[in-house]
Design a protein around this motif. Structure first.
Motif, PDB file in Angstrom:
ATOM      1  N   UNK A  64       0.870  -1.178   0.000  1.00 46.09           N
ATOM      2  CA  UNK A  64       0.000   0.000   0.000  1.00 46.09           C
ATOM      3  C   UNK A  64       0.903   1.223   0.000  1.00 46.09           C
ATOM      4  N   UNK A  65       0.910   1.947  -1.106  1.00 48.35           N
ATOM      5  CA  UNK A  65       1.860   3.042  -1.304  1.00 48.35           C
ATOM      6  C   UNK A  65       1.142   4.383  -1.387  1.00 48.35           C
ATOM      7  N   UNK A  66       1.855   5.416  -0.992  1.00 46.49           N
ATOM      8  CA  UNK A  66       1.344   6.771  -1.183  1.00 46.49           C
ATOM      9  C   UNK A  66       1.504   7.152  -2.646  1.00 46.49           C
ATOM     10  N   UNK A  67       0.602   7.991  -3.145  1.00 42.44           N
ATOM     11  CA  UNK A  67       0.701   8.428  -4.540  1.00 42.44           C
ATOM     12  C   UNK A  67       1.921   9.323  -4.766  1.00 42.44           C
ATOM     13  N   UNK A  68       2.580   9.732  -3.674  1.00 42.60           N
ATOM     14  CA  UNK A  68       3.811  10.513  -3.820  1.00 42.60           C
ATOM     15  C   UNK A  68       4.997   9.628  -4.195  1.00 42.60           C
ATOM     16  N   UNK A  69       4.838   8.320  -4.069  1.00 38.00           N
ATOM     17  CA  UNK A  69       5.899   7.379  -4.443  1.00 38.00           C
ATOM     18  C   UNK A  69       5.961   7.267  -5.966  1.00 38.00           C
ATOM     19  N   UNK A  70       7.161   7.375  -6.498  1.00 46.16           N
ATOM     20  CA  UNK A  70       7.365   7.202  -7.938  1.00 46.16           C
ATOM     21  C   UNK A  70       7.384   5.703  -8.227  1.00 46.16           C
ATOM     22  N   UNK A  71       6.237   5.169  -8.642  1.00 48.85           N
ATOM     23  CA  UNK A  71       6.131   3.727  -8.844  1.00 48.85           C
ATOM     24  C   UNK A  71       6.978   3.237 -10.016  1.00 48.85           C
ATOM     25  N   UNK A  72       7.204   4.099 -11.006  1.00 48.55           N
ATOM     26  CA  UNK A  72       8.057   3.700 -12.126  1.00 48.55           C
ATOM     27  C   UNK A  72       9.493   3.504 -11.672  1.00 48.55           C
ATOM     28  N   UNK A  73       9.973   4.414 -10.839  1.00 51.05           N
ATOM     29  CA  UNK A  73      11.327   4.287 -10.306  1.00 51.05           C
ATOM     30  C   UNK A  73      11.426   3.081  -9.368  1.00 51.05           C
ATOM     31  N   UNK A  74      10.365   2.899  -8.536  1.00 51.05           N
ATOM     32  CA  UNK A  74      10.359   1.765  -7.631  1.00 51.05           C
ATOM     33  C   UNK A  74      10.396   0.454  -8.411  1.00 51.05           C
ATOM     34  N   UNK A  75       9.603   0.360  -9.470  1.00 51.39           N
ATOM     35  CA  UNK A  75       9.587  -0.846 -10.298  1.00 51.39           C
ATOM     36  C   UNK A  75      10.962  -1.082 -10.923  1.00 51.39           C
ATOM     37  N   UNK A  76      11.584  -0.008 -11.392  1.00 50.94           N
ATOM     38  CA  UNK A  76      12.901  -0.130 -12.028  1.00 50.94           C
ATOM     39  C   UNK A  76      13.939  -0.644 -11.045  1.00 50.94           C
ATOM     40  N   UNK A  77      13.920  -0.120  -9.817  1.00 51.31           N
ATOM     41  CA  UNK A  77      14.907  -0.537  -8.823  1.00 51.31           C
ATOM     42  C   UNK A  77      14.674  -1.973  -8.370  1.00 51.31           C
ATOM     43  N   UNK A  78      13.409  -2.340  -8.172  1.00 52.24           N
ATOM     44  CA  UNK A  78      13.105  -3.702  -7.728  1.00 52.24           C
ATOM     45  C   UNK A  78      13.403  -4.724  -8.819  1.00 52.24           C
ATOM     46  N   UNK A  79      13.117  -4.361 -10.073  1.00 51.04           N
ATOM     47  CA  UNK A  79      13.334  -5.304 -11.176  1.00 51.04           C
ATOM     48  C   UNK A  79      14.813  -5.599 -11.393  1.00 51.04           C
ATOM     49  N   UNK A  80      15.686  -4.723 -10.896  1.00 46.62           N
ATOM     50  CA  UNK A  80      17.120  -4.939 -11.025  1.00 46.62           C
ATOM     51  C   UNK A  80      17.688  -5.856  -9.960  1.00 46.62           C
ATOM     52  N   UNK A  81      16.863  -6.252  -8.994  1.00 48.52           N
ATOM     53  CA  UNK A  81      17.335  -7.114  -7.917  1.00 48.52           C
ATOM     54  C   UNK A  81      17.166  -8.589  -8.296  1.00 48.52           C
ATOM     55  N   UNK A  82      18.079  -9.401  -7.802  1.00 49.83           N
ATOM     56  CA  UNK A  82      18.002 -10.836  -8.045  1.00 49.83           C
ATOM     57  C   UNK A  82      16.749 -11.415  -7.373  1.00 49.83           C
ATOM     58  N   UNK A  83      16.025 -12.236  -8.089  1.00 50.26           N
ATOM     59  CA  UNK A  83      14.820 -12.870  -7.546  1.00 50.26           C
ATOM     60  C   UNK A  83      13.535 -12.152  -7.890  1.00 50.26           C
ATOM     61  N   UNK A  84      13.617 -11.036  -8.621  1.00 51.07           N
ATOM     62  CA  UNK A  84      12.417 -10.289  -9.011  1.00 51.07           C
ATOM     63  C   UNK A  84      11.604 -11.073 -10.037  1.00 51.07           C
ATOM     64  N   UNK A  85      10.283 -11.125  -9.849  1.00 49.42           N
ATOM     65  CA  UNK A  85       9.385 -11.798 -10.787  1.00 49.42           C
ATOM     66  C   UNK A  85       8.469 -10.799 -11.501  1.00 49.42           C
ATOM     67  N   UNK A  86       7.740 -10.012 -10.717  1.00 53.01           N
ATOM     68  CA  UNK A  86       6.823  -9.049 -11.331  1.00 53.01           C
ATOM     69  C   UNK A  86       6.413  -7.988 -10.310  1.00 53.01           C
ATOM     70  N   UNK A  87       5.980  -6.845 -10.844  1.00 51.34           N
ATOM     71  CA  UNK A  87       5.458  -5.750 -10.018  1.00 51.34           C
ATOM     72  C   UNK A  87       4.278  -5.149 -10.768  1.00 51.34           C
ATOM     73  N   UNK A  88       3.087  -5.230 -10.182  1.00 47.59           N
ATOM     74  CA  UNK A  88       1.875  -4.735 -10.839  1.00 47.59           C
ATOM     75  C   UNK A  88       1.108  -3.805  -9.902  1.00 47.59           C
ATOM     76  N   UNK A  89       0.686  -2.674 -10.463  1.00 45.53           N
ATOM     77  CA  UNK A  89      -0.210  -1.768  -9.731  1.00 45.53           C
ATOM     78  C   UNK A  89      -1.638  -2.239 -10.002  1.00 45.53           C
TER      79      UNK A  89
END
Length: 252
Positions: free
Chosen positions: A67-92
């Motif tokens: 549950x995220x605040x709309x002030x969070x840049x979800x595109x940046x968050x998705x980019x950072x998480x997708x670069x980590x080992x073990x990432x599968x998917x991130x969906x809003x």
């Protein structure tokens, strides 16, 4: 401590019979103290130990609900998480827009109009003071909030700049700790986790005894050890006679 309790029990032959109850009481007390101060910290680690086993299994996945605040840049968050080992998917998946307390007429109006604001609103739900909009795949929360805010400004002359974003993150179970740490660094804690690691943790916790119950069980174990010590002089000869009898029976 159990050796000490056992030794006290073996001293029964040197005590008056009425002192046996005192020995059992002391055994219960020592067992309870040992359980509370020495065994309980180990016992409380059992859920973590069970989850570590599940976490080490290959191909297991964990689903984190965010549950995220709309002030969070979800595109940046998705980019950072997708670069980590073990990432599968991130969906809003949806957004929740806080509103005022609707009367019946206002609620009926929003019920009839929200679905027409944008075709990428998969579904929506109007409660007494908020609007929850489910998003079609590949339709971002920022786009959903902007489209609703544009319509709201056109109708009411004001803008809406805040919403709560609901997202689902799927990862490899072996990397759960790393992802939780990365999210925590951004001030984000998963509202719920679903998967074998979390299920194992919950299942183990649900079957464990409470602190008081565990302490009492340890006390009872102390009493059992003391009873064994008390009757050891009788048990050992009886066991030897039984084993001798069985050996004779086999020879026949």
């Amino acid at each position: 401590m159990m050796v000490f309790v056992f030794s006290i029990g073996m001293l029964r032959q040197y005590m008056p019979k009425r002192e046996i109850l005192l020995v059992l009481a002391v055994a219960f007390l020592i067992g309870s103290i040992g359980g509370a101060f020495f065994l309980q910290p180990i016992y409380q680690e059992l859920p973590n130990m069970a989850s570590v086993v599940e976490q080490s299994m290959p191909n297991n996945e964990e689903t984190l609900y965010l549950d995220l605040s709309s002030s969070v840049d979800t595109n940046q968050l998705r980019s950072e998480l997708s670069g980590m080992e073990g990432f599968k998917s991130f969906d809003e998946t949806s957004i929740t827009i806080p509103m005022w307390h609707f009367n019946e007429m206002e609620r009926d109006y929003f019920e009839s109009i929200v679905g027409n604001i944008n075709t990428n609103y998969k579904n929506y739900n109007i409660t007494e003071d908020k609007i929850v909009i489910e998003l079609e795949k590949n339709f971002t929360s920022s786009d959903a909030l902007k489209s609703f805010s544009d319509w709201y400004k056109l109708v009411y002359g004001e803008t809406i700049s805040y919403a709560q974003i609901h997202a689902v993150l799927v990862i490899d179970s072996t990397q759960l700790d790393e992802f939780e740490h990365a999210l925590l660094q951004k001030g984000i804690v998963a509202s719920d986790i679903d998967g074998p690691v979390h299920d194992s943790l919950n299942k183990t916790n649900s079957t464990m005894l409470g602190n008081i119950e565990f302490t009492l069980v340890c006390g009872v174990v102390g009493v059992i050890v003391a009873v064994i010590g008390i009757y050891m002089d009788s048990v050992v000869p009886a066991y030897r006679r039984f084993r001798k009898f069985m050996n004779k029976k086999r020879k026949r």
